[in-house]
Scaffold this active site. Structure first.
Site, PDB file in Angstrom:
ATOM      1  N   ASN A  13     -35.300  37.278  36.520  1.00 49.01           N
ATOM      2  CA  ASN A  13     -34.955  37.356  37.945  1.00 49.01           C
ATOM      3  C   ASN A  13     -35.896  38.255  38.745  1.00 49.01           C
ATOM      4  OD1 ASN A  13     -32.573  35.754  37.441  1.00 49.01           O
ATOM      5  ND2 ASN A  13     -31.632  37.624  36.592  1.00 49.01           N
ATOM      6  N   ARG A  14     -37.124  38.409  38.260  1.00 49.80           N
ATOM      7  CA  ARG A  14     -38.135  39.237  38.929  1.00 49.80           C
ATOM      8  C   ARG A  14     -37.762  40.712  38.991  1.00 49.80           C
ATOM      9  NH1 ARG A  14     -40.635  35.473  37.688  1.00 49.80           N
ATOM     10  NH2 ARG A  14     -42.075  34.235  38.925  1.00 49.80           N
ATOM     11  N   LEU A  15     -36.786  41.132  38.210  1.00 46.76           N
ATOM     12  CA  LEU A  15     -36.424  42.554  38.152  1.00 46.76           C
ATOM     13  C   LEU A  15     -37.194  43.198  36.991  1.00 46.76           C
ATOM     14  CD1 LEU A  15     -32.599  42.358  38.908  1.00 46.76           C
ATOM     15  CD2 LEU A  15     -34.494  42.857  40.465  1.00 46.76           C
TER      16      LEU A  15
END
Length: 219
Positions: A197-199
């Site tokens: 999730n691009r985290l």
């Protein structure tokens, strides 16, 4: 197999969700160069293509940046070493502004390392030792190429190489005076591990006198 009529995906739709590993403060070395060596060894063990390939970014005297891929040829407590023609664009820019940035991207491991710091030439002894270890063709290439200078066509290079092969036939090849090594002494090293999730995980070391401070950055 896609049909001939199928369209390639739009650039904006290209994406990958990273899920291999996490990067936690409790699991990294307090010394970022030792942490880099650990990650580099893992890249070697993963048999990645040219794991020592790195982007080198420099800046001109008037603030114009440029970047290119070069090869890491040494890492030690003092920093990261690469070799090039001193008269090349990057050599001229480092002479004017001796600061640079490096980026390693190991896609198969979903990892990136960013490094920033001051750059200085390595000693003549260190440069000579490395030059002597290079393949003969690479040694001749250092003489044949006036790196970053305009030439009319490739024949110029090939003719220079032939002339040098004759000149140094059955002789050792000396190091060109315009060719040598640089060492980037880091004051910032950031380790990036892709996450879902691009985290992503970003752990950033910054030099403070003789020690390093570690902080987590938001992705």
């Amino acid at each position: 197999m896609p049909s001939q009529d199928s369209k390639p995906p739009a650039i904006a739709d290209l994406r990958c969700d990273y899920r291999l590993k996490a990067l936690l403060e409790t699991e990294v070395n307090a010394n970022p160069i030792q942490q880099f060596q650990l990650w580099f060894d893992q890249a070697l063990q993963a048999d990645l293509p040219e794991p020592n390939a790195m982007t080198l970014a420099t800046v001109s005297a008037d603030g114009r940046p440029s970047a290119r891929i070069v090869l890491l040829k040494g890492v030690d407590p003092a920093g990261f070493v690469f070799y090039t023609n001193y008269q090349s664009r990057k050599g001229q820019e480092l002479a004017a502004t001796p600061w640079a940035a490096l980026v390693f991207w190991w896609a198969e491991l979903e990892r990136q390392v960013r490094i920033e710091g001051r750059v200085s030439k390595v000693s003549d002894t260190e440069t000579e030792t490395y030059f002597d270890s290079r393949p003969r063709g690479s040694q001749l290439g250092a003489w044949a190429s006036e790196q970053s200078q305009v030439i009319c066509d490739r024949i110029v290079l090939e003719q220079r190489l032939q002339d040098l092969e004759q000149q140094y036939q059955d002789q050792s090849i000396p190091r060109p005076p315009h060719w040598g090594g640089y060492r980037l002494q880091p004051d910032l090293i950031e380790f990036w591990q892709g996450r879902p999730n691009r985290l992503h995980d970003r752990l950033c070391y910054q030099r403070q006198d003789q020690s390093w401070a570690l902080q987590r950055l938001s992705p």
